[in-house]
Design a protein around this motif. Structure first.
Motif, short mmCIF file in Angstrom:
data_model
loop_
_atom_site.label_atom_id
_atom_site.label_comp_id
_atom_site.label_asym_id
_atom_site.label_seq_id
_atom_site.Cartn_x
_atom_site.Cartn_y
_atom_site.Cartn_z
N VAL A 73 13.69 -33.01 26.91
CA VAL A 73 13.02 -32.64 28.16
C VAL A 73 12.32 -31.28 28.00
CG1 VAL A 73 13.42 -31.90 30.54
CG2 VAL A 73 14.46 -34.01 29.70
N VAL A 74 13.04 -30.30 27.44
CA VAL A 74 12.46 -28.96 27.30
C VAL A 74 11.23 -29.01 26.39
CG1 VAL A 74 12.84 -26.62 26.41
CG2 VAL A 74 14.59 -27.73 27.82
N SER A 75 11.35 -29.73 25.29
CA SER A 75 10.19 -29.68 24.38
C SER A 75 9.02 -30.45 24.97
CB SER A 75 10.56 -30.14 22.96
OG SER A 75 11.01 -31.45 22.99
N ALA A 76 9.28 -31.48 25.77
CA ALA A 76 8.17 -32.19 26.43
C ALA A 76 7.46 -31.26 27.41
CB ALA A 76 8.71 -33.42 27.16
N VAL A 77 8.25 -30.49 28.17
CA VAL A 77 7.62 -29.56 29.14
C VAL A 77 6.82 -28.50 28.38
CG1 VAL A 77 8.05 -27.86 30.95
CG2 VAL A 77 9.45 -29.92 30.85
N ARG A 78 7.39 -28.00 27.32
CA ARG A 78 6.69 -26.96 26.55
C ARG A 78 5.39 -27.49 25.96
NH1 ARG A 78 11.99 -24.28 23.52
NH2 ARG A 78 12.42 -22.75 25.16
N GLU A 79 5.47 -28.70 25.45
CA GLU A 79 4.28 -29.30 24.84
C GLU A 79 3.18 -29.42 25.88
OE1 GLU A 79 3.50 -33.33 22.28
OE2 GLU A 79 5.49 -32.42 22.23
N ARG A 80 3.56 -29.90 27.05
CA ARG A 80 2.57 -30.08 28.10
C ARG A 80 1.91 -28.75 28.50
NH1 ARG A 80 5.31 -32.87 32.82
NH2 ARG A 80 6.66 -33.57 31.14
N LEU A 81 2.71 -27.67 28.44
CA LEU A 81 2.19 -26.35 28.84
C LEU A 81 1.47 -25.66 27.68
CD1 LEU A 81 5.24 -25.04 30.87
CD2 LEU A 81 3.00 -25.59 31.80
N GLY A 82 1.45 -26.29 26.48
CA GLY A 82 0.81 -25.66 25.33
C GLY A 82 1.56 -24.44 24.82
N ALA A 83 2.88 -24.47 24.91
CA ALA A 83 3.67 -23.32 24.46
C ALA A 83 3.64 -23.21 22.95
CB ALA A 83 5.12 -23.47 24.95
N PRO A 84 3.73 -22.00 22.43
CA PRO A 84 3.69 -21.81 20.98
C PRO A 84 4.96 -22.38 20.35
CG PRO A 84 4.24 -19.76 22.07
CD PRO A 84 3.95 -20.74 23.16
N THR A 85 4.84 -22.97 19.19
CA THR A 85 6.02 -23.46 18.50
C THR A 85 6.42 -22.51 17.38
OG1 THR A 85 4.52 -24.84 17.24
CG2 THR A 85 5.76 -25.91 18.99
N ALA A 86 5.46 -21.86 16.77
CA ALA A 86 5.80 -20.84 15.77
C ALA A 86 4.77 -19.72 15.90
CB ALA A 86 5.78 -21.42 14.37
N THR A 87 5.17 -18.51 15.58
CA THR A 87 4.24 -17.39 15.69
C THR A 87 3.53 -17.22 14.36
OG1 THR A 87 6.28 -16.13 15.48
CG2 THR A 87 5.10 -15.98 17.57
N ALA A 88 2.29 -17.71 14.27
CA ALA A 88 1.50 -17.62 13.03
C ALA A 88 0.54 -16.45 13.15
CB ALA A 88 0.72 -18.91 12.82
N SER A 89 0.81 -15.40 12.37
CA SER A 89 -0.04 -14.21 12.44
C SER A 89 -1.41 -14.47 11.82
CB SER A 89 0.65 -13.05 11.69
OG SER A 89 -0.28 -12.01 11.52
N THR A 90 -2.45 -14.18 12.58
CA THR A 90 -3.79 -14.30 12.01
C THR A 90 -4.42 -12.94 11.82
OG1 THR A 90 -4.65 -14.59 14.23
CG2 THR A 90 -4.22 -16.59 12.96
N GLY A 91 -3.70 -11.89 12.24
CA GLY A 91 -4.15 -10.52 12.00
C GLY A 91 -5.54 -10.19 12.52
N GLN A 92 -5.68 -10.01 13.83
CA GLN A 92 -6.98 -9.62 14.39
C GLN A 92 -6.98 -8.13 14.71
OE1 GLN A 92 -8.46 -12.12 17.43
NE2 GLN A 92 -8.57 -13.93 16.11
N GLY A 93 -7.61 -7.74 15.82
CA GLY A 93 -7.73 -6.33 16.21
C GLY A 93 -6.39 -5.68 16.53
N ALA A 94 -6.40 -4.37 16.77
CA ALA A 94 -5.18 -3.62 17.03
C ALA A 94 -4.65 -3.84 18.44
CB ALA A 94 -5.43 -2.13 16.80
N SER A 95 -5.51 -4.32 19.33
CA SER A 95 -5.00 -4.61 20.68
C SER A 95 -5.78 -5.77 21.29
CB SER A 95 -5.12 -3.37 21.57
OG SER A 95 -6.47 -3.13 21.85
N LEU A 96 -5.09 -6.47 22.17
CA LEU A 96 -5.69 -7.64 22.81
C LEU A 96 -5.37 -7.60 24.29
CD1 LEU A 96 -4.97 -10.76 20.56
CD2 LEU A 96 -7.19 -10.00 21.38
N VAL A 97 -6.26 -8.14 25.11
CA VAL A 97 -5.97 -8.29 26.54
C VAL A 97 -5.97 -9.77 26.88
CG1 VAL A 97 -6.73 -7.82 28.89
CG2 VAL A 97 -6.95 -6.05 27.13
N VAL A 98 -4.91 -10.20 27.54
CA VAL A 98 -4.80 -11.60 27.95
C VAL A 98 -4.95 -11.66 29.47
CG1 VAL A 98 -3.27 -13.57 28.11
CG2 VAL A 98 -3.30 -12.17 26.04
N ASP A 99 -5.90 -12.42 29.92
CA ASP A 99 -6.09 -12.55 31.38
C ASP A 99 -5.33 -13.76 31.88
OD1 ASP A 99 -6.84 -12.91 33.94
OD2 ASP A 99 -9.01 -12.82 33.58
N ALA A 100 -4.17 -13.50 32.49
CA ALA A 100 -3.38 -14.60 33.04
C ALA A 100 -3.38 -14.55 34.56
CB ALA A 100 -1.95 -14.54 32.49
#
Lengths: 453, 453
Positions: free
Chosen positions: A359-386
């Motif tokens: 049940v938990v993983s189905a809900v997470r999948e539907r919400l597009g939750a991250p499954t693993a933190t894959a670093s792509t190394g971008q800028g030093a800071s980011l702003v997320v508009d939620a």
């Protein structure tokens, strides 16, 4: 269909049902009347009072029945405050009391904080007591996370300061009397398998008490209105019955709860089990699941046949997370409280543990939750508009991009959801990231997180 | 064993019992929860609210359930007063309201008097309304003598003055909706054959209302505490059921009550039937017997199998006569209220009429009450010392000696019994003697009576 929400309301105990049905025949008349039906009702009422007093550990004339636990709290707080009017009207409560206590105590009450396990420190109670403190209140055990409070020690510090202590025993009275030298106690029958419509208020002899509402001659002038005798009789009978099973059931249910406490973090990634691991009710366990929306989780579990409750913001009418989780500073998203009624079987618990991860993983999948933190190394800071997005989306968005900033870089989450204030810091604790702080933004609030790992 | 005290508490209606038992299975969970048990409870609660609202004649969202009729009155009065705080806090009540209304209204309320039948005059209500009147209260029918009040006309005068009217409909709701343009209404399920533990409060849309007690999210914030759903469901179901029988039962019981009203004064000497002979509840009749002690009378009737109640001073814990009888200015000694439950048979009423005269004369004989007034023509005035003697002794002593003074002579009764203040003037009315007045005496009060016949 397993019902795992005994802490909201326990199913009616068979003894309560029997007693209620019997007293529908014997106990419908007015116990203050002189004729036989009235005298019969009076005998039932007196017997119920004696049985309840014995289970509480008080004198029968210290105990009155009220229409609910909430009424017991309201009447107890207002009567105790009025009784000590000359001292002042300051109240000390814990920050994790039931809402009925907080409402009765009012906005000027001092809230004693709790630790991350939801437990108060008796020293902090002692420090909060003032010259003008009329009353202190403390629950015997917390209704949302099951943490037991050190009532006996808080009662000691209150006694030393000459301040009466009111104990909200709603969650624990089924399991045993409340120890310690408390002054007032309130409880609710439907929490121990009794019927709705009956609570009890105990005021120890010698405690100054002045009922504040229009009174009548019933229940020593402390709880007005025609006595709900069938409910009272059933309440007393079922309290006695659950006490007879309490010791054995506590051992059995504690083992089942231990199974949940141990297995859930193994079966479901990114889960925080909350509440005191040692000082706790035997039948109750609460955990929160990162990146999960509590309301959807409840619905999905309901579809699988499990009835549980949640302190997540999306399950409350005010869209704010439970004040208990907030006071503890723990994650509130994807929150689940499991409270097992008497007689819950190991099979039901096992099936819950089987269903939950899917049940938990189905809900997470539907919400597009991250499954693993894959670093792509971008800028030093980011702003997320939620902005405009509700729990758990802000945390999901944060988790999605944290890998995009280098170690030492920051992510700023803009959010106008109340739950974010609690859940972003809680996520940082769980993820070993640094929570830098919050500041007001043009809209909503900016929450700043520094990537450490 | 005929139970003739329906006005205190009616026996549980079979429909109430069925509904209550069914909802013990279906309605024990918390209706605010999202899982199936909670949703099922919510459906039951909504359906009960609709049924009750239909019976009252209001919108479902105007009606909340309370733990008792007394609570409905207290919450209604305090909420209505707070809602009109800016206007003032003056309250107008009738002098014969139920004690729950008088307690909630407080000591500063203006009491509108009633006539000897217990009925208020709408003009007197109009006159009592002031600039600072926040609320008026009136019962639909009196609980002790059955007199129906002119609610519709009092509602009109209140409406004209812009003052909300709260109707205490506890005694009449079983018989039909309360007509007129009232603003608030309170009632109690156990008076209509519903269970204990359920009352209802109606607040019409547009009425200013500010709940005064610590609230929670239940019942629109107007009645805090876990809903007593089985009682609520049973209350609504039984209200619908008694309404279905109301018209036919009203005709049948009215005939039985008429029999009592006509026969008691024929069978028992020195009896006053009180209450309005026309505007009255169908099932209730009250009478007072001279020279009789109410408590003994109740016990003797109980031994004969009849359960009735009384407004005599000796049956109250405060040793004062009922405030209703006092306000009406009628005899309070030997007071008996007969209120017939649904289904009462003519045989039971006939047996009551058979038993009553014997019981009354036995009580009188034991008290040494006069049987005939034999004039012996002594001095022009006499003093009777009845100090320390309780009702009905002072009146018995008066009756014994009234024949000992010549026509125009006086008897002065010294008494410290509260009931004498009411019963000596009432005796004078019944006996066509002149009540001259009272004055303070060295101990107690001196009541002066002039012999006219």
């Amino acid at each position: 269909m397993p019902y795992f929400d005994a802490a909201s309301s326990a199913p009616l105990h068979p003894v309560a049902r029997q007693a209620l049905q019997a007293s529908l025949d014997e106990g419908w008349a007015d116990p203050s009347r002189l004729y036989r039906e009235g005298r019969r009702a009076r005998l039932l009422l007196d017997a119920a009072r004696e049985a309840a007093a014995e289970a509480v550990g008080c004198r029968p004339d210290e105990l009155v029945f009220t229409p609910s636990g909430t009424r017991a709290v309201h009447l107890g707080v207002s009567g105790a405050l009025a009784g000590r009017r000359r001292v002042g009207r300051h109240v000390v409560v814990s920050s994790v009391e039931h809402s009925s206590v907080l409402h009765a105590a009012g906005d000027t009450a001092t809230e004693v904080p709790v630790d991350r396990a939801g437990r108060v420190d008796p020293e902090a109670y002692a420090a909060a007591l003032r010259e003008d403190t009329a009353l202190a209140c403390l629950q015997s055990a917390n209704h949302e996370v099951g943490t037991e409070q050190p009532v006996d020690r808080v009662a000691e510090v209150c006694r030393a300061a000459g301040v009466p202590l009111l104990v909200d025993a709603a969650q624990s009275l089924a399991w045993g009397p409340v120890g310690g030298d408390w002054s007032l106690l309130a409880a609710s029958a439907h929490k121990w398998g009794g019927p709705a419509g009956a609570g009890l208020l105990v005021v120890r002899k010698g405690v100054r008490f002045a009922p504040q509402e229009p009174a009548d001659e019933r229940e020593s002038g402390r709880s007005a209105g025609f006595e709900n005798l069938p409910a009272i009789v059933a309440a007393a009978a079922s309290l006695r019955a659950v006490r007879a099973e309490a010791a054995a059931e506590a051992v059995r249910l504690r083992a089942l709860v231990d199974r949940i406490r141990a297995r859930v973090p193994e079966l479901v990634p990114d889960v925080e089990v909350v509440g005191d691991p040692v000082h706790r009710l035997p039948h109750l366990v609460t955990f929160s699941c990162l990146y999960v929306d509590g309301e959807t989780l409840l619905h999905e579990l309901d579809r699988e046949g499990f009835s549980v409750s949640s302190g997540s913001s999306c399950t409350s009418s005010t869209l704010t997370p439970s004040h208990v989780l907030r006071a503890m500073g723990v994650l509130s998203e994807g929150n689940v409280r499991v409270s097992l009624p008497l007689g819950t079987t190991g099979e039901d618990v096992d099936r819950f543990l089987e269903v939950l991860p899917t049940v938990v993983s189905a809900v997470r999948e539907r919400l597009g939750a991250p499954t693993a933190t894959a670093s792509t190394g971008q800028g030093a800071s980011l702003v997320v508009d939620a902005l405009g997005k509700r729990c758990p989306i802000p945390v999901i968005e944060l988790a999605k991009v944290i890998g995009d900033v280098p170690l030492g870089g920051t992510v700023t989450v803009l959010s106008d959801d109340e739950a974010a204030r609690l859940d972003i810091p809680a996520w940082c604790v769980m993820r070993d990231q640094e929570y830098v702080g919050e500041e007001p933004a043009e809209r909503g609030t900016a929450y700043v997180v520094r990537r450490l790992v």
